[in-house]
Scaffold this motif. Structure first.
Motif, mmCIF file in Angstrom:
data_model
loop_
_atom_site.group_PDB
_atom_site.id
_atom_site.type_symbol
_atom_site.label_atom_id
_atom_site.label_comp_id
_atom_site.label_asym_id
_atom_site.label_seq_id
_atom_site.Cartn_x
_atom_site.Cartn_y
_atom_site.Cartn_z
ATOM 1 N N ARG A 63 6.199 -2.881 13.934
ATOM 2 C CA ARG A 63 6.721 -3.050 12.580
ATOM 3 C C ARG A 63 6.751 -1.690 11.886
ATOM 4 O O ARG A 63 5.848 -0.866 12.049
ATOM 5 N N PHE A 64 7.805 -1.468 11.099
ATOM 6 C CA PHE A 64 7.922 -0.250 10.294
ATOM 7 C C PHE A 64 7.546 -0.589 8.862
ATOM 8 O O PHE A 64 8.290 -1.287 8.171
ATOM 9 N N ALA A 65 6.399 -0.086 8.407
ATOM 10 C CA ALA A 65 5.970 -0.363 7.039
ATOM 11 C C ALA A 65 6.731 0.475 6.026
ATOM 12 O O ALA A 65 6.806 0.119 4.853
ATOM 13 N N HIS A 66 7.321 1.597 6.464
ATOM 14 C CA HIS A 66 7.958 2.540 5.542
ATOM 15 C C HIS A 66 9.472 2.464 5.540
ATOM 16 O O HIS A 66 10.123 3.234 4.828
ATOM 17 N N TRP A 67 10.045 1.544 6.312
ATOM 18 C CA TRP A 67 11.505 1.569 6.488
ATOM 19 C C TRP A 67 12.010 0.185 6.863
ATOM 20 O O TRP A 67 11.332 -0.575 7.557
ATOM 21 N N SER A 68 13.198 -0.133 6.380
ATOM 22 C CA SER A 68 13.865 -1.374 6.770
ATOM 23 C C SER A 68 15.180 -1.039 7.441
ATOM 24 O O SER A 68 15.889 -0.117 7.002
ATOM 25 N N ALA A 69 15.525 -1.758 8.477
ATOM 26 C CA ALA A 69 16.771 -1.498 9.196
ATOM 27 C C ALA A 69 17.964 -1.731 8.282
ATOM 28 O O ALA A 69 17.948 -2.621 7.435
ATOM 29 N N CYS A 119 9.256 8.334 12.975
ATOM 30 C CA CYS A 119 9.330 7.197 13.910
ATOM 31 C C CYS A 119 8.000 6.464 14.056
ATOM 32 O O CYS A 119 7.812 5.700 15.002
ATOM 33 N N ARG A 120 7.082 6.667 13.119
ATOM 34 C CA ARG A 120 5.798 5.971 13.223
ATOM 35 C C ARG A 120 5.996 4.474 13.020
ATOM 36 O O ARG A 120 6.853 4.030 12.256
ATOM 37 N N ALA A 121 5.205 3.700 13.721
ATOM 38 C CA ALA A 121 5.302 2.245 13.647
ATOM 39 C C ALA A 121 3.913 1.647 13.786
ATOM 40 O O ALA A 121 3.024 2.231 14.412
ATOM 41 N N GLN A 122 3.752 0.481 13.192
ATOM 42 C CA GLN A 122 2.507 -0.265 13.356
ATOM 43 C C GLN A 122 2.572 -1.048 14.661
ATOM 44 O O GLN A 122 3.566 -1.722 14.937
ATOM 45 N N LEU A 131 1.534 4.239 15.815
ATOM 46 C CA LEU A 131 1.934 5.093 16.924
ATOM 47 C C LEU A 131 3.214 5.833 16.541
ATOM 48 O O LEU A 131 3.898 5.462 15.576
ATOM 49 N N LEU A 132 3.527 6.877 17.279
ATOM 50 C CA LEU A 132 4.800 7.586 17.154
ATOM 51 C C LEU A 132 5.675 7.163 18.326
ATOM 52 O O LEU A 132 5.315 7.373 19.484
ATOM 53 N N MET A 133 6.816 6.581 18.040
ATOM 54 C CA MET A 133 7.671 6.065 19.108
ATOM 55 C C MET A 133 8.137 7.165 20.048
ATOM 56 O O MET A 133 8.341 6.912 21.242
ATOM 57 N N CYS A 134 8.312 8.385 19.536
ATOM 58 C CA CYS A 134 8.807 9.466 20.390
ATOM 59 C C CYS A 134 7.735 10.020 21.313
ATOM 60 O O CYS A 134 8.040 10.777 22.244
ATOM 61 N N GLN A 135 6.467 9.640 21.086
ATOM 62 C CA GLN A 135 5.368 10.215 21.852
ATOM 63 C C GLN A 135 4.662 9.206 22.759
ATOM 64 O O GLN A 135 3.705 9.560 23.433
ATOM 65 N N CYS A 136 5.128 7.961 22.760
ATOM 66 C CA CYS A 136 4.417 6.926 23.515
ATOM 67 C C CYS A 136 5.356 6.151 24.419
ATOM 68 O O CYS A 136 6.558 6.048 24.159
#
Length: 560
Positions: free
Chosen positions: A91-97, A50-53, A77-82
């Motif tokens: 933005r997700f650099a590693h994944w597209s919806a 769940c990391r995101a820019q 950041l990690l969405m589950c931790q913030c």
């Protein structure tokens, strides 16, 4: 720490949804509560899924990171931790919806005409008041009366054609004896109705990121239909310094869009195209070889390839060997038609899922595991072993993991993935240890784990054999029709025969195109139905009845 549950909003870039945030909860919980598709898996801050820019706004951690926490890069950041302290843009650099769910349409035939002796142009109009939306490069499926489907790339951009929003164009190669191409297509007349479902596919135009200056398109045969909308979009955007297209055909005359391509080259100075006829004996090359010989600046290039599987596979290997970054090869392969698979609600997959994708992720995970085991040496701590494993996965091309890498030494081999371990425990010369990998390979989840023995301890060898034997016998029972729940009852009895107890908390799980968590985090041990082929992982963890040791083995359940 912020305690006031102020409400903020989060927007997903580049053009994703905007959803409300409760200042007291995690970003991930807020997204899931609103039904927003985001990547996630462990929800403990360990896997990094769940990391995101963080493009705009402010956040704070909900709790201090654990020793096993995933280390994010600067600006991530990690969405589950913030939680949010202001409005956010991520933005997700590693994944597209995933694309919007495809829908069924009735389609009226407008045009059915030959482009060549072997290729037909079919234009249909969807009988719907709502405009049809698709991304350049996607495809649609024609649904036949017996339930079989035929997939064809959408060769136009309906959203760019003014009032013709519901007109779709297809380029269809006539296959000798083909049910659709020889029988249905030949009999079509204007105003006939067909059933169509779409859009499908992740082979879509993506605006280039910084540092990408060149676009290379590869197609074989009617794969041109898939790259044509991407070519149109790229030229209209002006985003590239150069655009190059290589079209593999049998004869030069098979390039049925040559006049249109010549006109595009005349209008756009940075565009050129090359026909690559395979029948020219004096030039024994394919599209990937023609592209290779052109000496493109591969480090600043993105490639889209559409056509037969051999071309796509060989092009990927050749161009990446010449310096093309792995993430910049986007492909769509033409596969044999099949009947639609009817799955249990627990067995949802993405629109682009293929069994071949899972098999390839499995193969690469299986190859990686013994290599990683050989790198783990006596005296190394658990934490050091995990770092070694993850570095090796990155070198092999797995950009990230869908679950954390788990390594267990000695007594910790009894512990499940949910239980903490001593990360300072060191591997002994005479020891047993387990390694569980969860890498993502080209958008598919790999998952493979096994137990390894150092020294000659008979009990270490026995429990290791037990885990593997239980897996093999349980998989064979599944092939005979056992449900997921029955499999674990069966495995429990087998464990006792080996002097072990089955760890029922380790109960198997799904795999799919990343992330399967979007479709539900179901346990194999709770499935009261016969699980499907190639989408479930059977986990076998045992604890010895006498000594504080255990063993683990897991693999994807496969019919053959």
């Amino acid at each position: 720490m912020t305690t006031n549950p102020t409400h903020f909003f989060c927007t997903l870039a580049p053009d994703g949804p905007r959803f409300p945030l409760d200042g007291a909860g995690s970003l991930l919980d807020a997204a899931l509560a609103q039904g927003v598709a985001v990547p996630f898996s462990c929800k403990r801050g360990e896997c990094g899924s769940c990391r995101a820019q963080l493009l705009e706004g402010g956040v704070e951690r909900i709790a201090p990171p654990s020793e096993a926490a995933y280390q994010v890069d600067a600006g991530e950041l990690l969405m589950c931790q913030c939680r949010a302290t202001s409005d956010l843009r991520l933005r997700f650099a590693h994944w597209s919806a995933p694309a919007l769910a495809p829908s069924r349409h009735s389609a009226k035939v407008l045009i059915c005409e030959p482009l060549t002796a072997k290729v037909m142009r079919l234009v249909v109009e969807l009988q719907s008041a709502e405009p049809f939306r698709c991304a350049p490069g996607q495809h649609a499926q024609f649904v036949l009366e017996d339930g079989e489907r035929r997939s064809f790339s959408i060769a136009n951009r309906p959203s760019e054609e003014g009032e013709a929003l519901n007109r779709l164009e297809f380029h269809i190669r006539r296959m000798p004896g083909g049910l659709f191409t020889e029988q249905c297509l030949a009999a079509l007349r204007p105003a006939d109705l067909l059933e169509l479902e779409g859009p499908h596919g992740a082979f879509v135009w993506q605006a280039p990121s910084d540092g990408i200056e060149h676009l290379v398109l590869l197609a074989t045969g009617t794969g041109f239909a898939g790259v044509r909308p991407i070519l149109q979009t790229a030229l209209a955007s002006g985003a590239f310094r150069t655009v190059s297209f290589y079209w593999g055909v049998a004869e030069a005359g098979d390039c049925y869009a040559a006049a249109w391509l010549d006109e595009m080259a005349r209008v756009h100075a940075g565009f050129r195209w090359t026909a690559v006829p395979s029948s020219r004996v004096e030039v024994k090359q394919h599209v990937q070889h023609a592209a290779s010989k052109a000496a493109h600046d591969w480090e600043r290039t993105v490639v889209y390839a559409c056509g037969n599987p051999a071309m796509v596979r060989d092009a990927r290997a050749l161009l990446q060997a010449e310096g093309l970054p792995k993430a910049r090869f986007v492909s769509e392969v033409f596969l044999p038609s099949t009947k639609q698979v009817v799955r249990h609600p627990w067995e949802k997959v993405g629109a682009t899922f293929t069994r071949d994708g899972i098999l390839e992720a499995r193969r690469r995970s299986m190859e990686a595991l013994p290599q990683i085991a050989a790198l783990i040496e006596p005296g190394m701590t658990t934490g050091e072993a995990i770092a070694v494993a993850d570095r090796h996965l990155r070198r092999l091309g797995a950009a990230y993991n869908w679950h954390p890498t788990y390594v267990r030494f000695g007594p910790d081999t009894q512990r499940t993935s949910r239980e903490p371990v001593d990360r300072q425990r060191r591997l002994r010369e005479d020891d047993v240890y387990t390694v569980d990998l969860g890498p993502v390979w080209d958008g598919y989840e790999g998952d493979y784990g096994d137990t390894f023995v150092r020294g000659a301890d008979a009990d270490h060898a026995r429990v290791t054999r037990a885990a593997r034997d239980i897996f093999e016998r349980a998989q064979e029972a599944w092939r005979q029709g056992l449900s997921g729940a029955a499999l674990y009852d069966f495995a429990s009895g087998l464990a006792r025969m080996h002097g072990c107890a089955l760890v029922r908390e380790t109960g198997g799980h799904r795999v799919s195109d990343f992330p399967h968590a979007l479709y539900g985090k179901h346990r194999l041990a709770e499935a009261d139905f016969v699980p499907g082929d190639g989408i479930w992982v059977l986990e076998v963890q045992v604890r010895d009845l006498e000594r504080p040791i255990g063993a683990f083995f897991e693999d994807v359940l496969l019919k053959n």
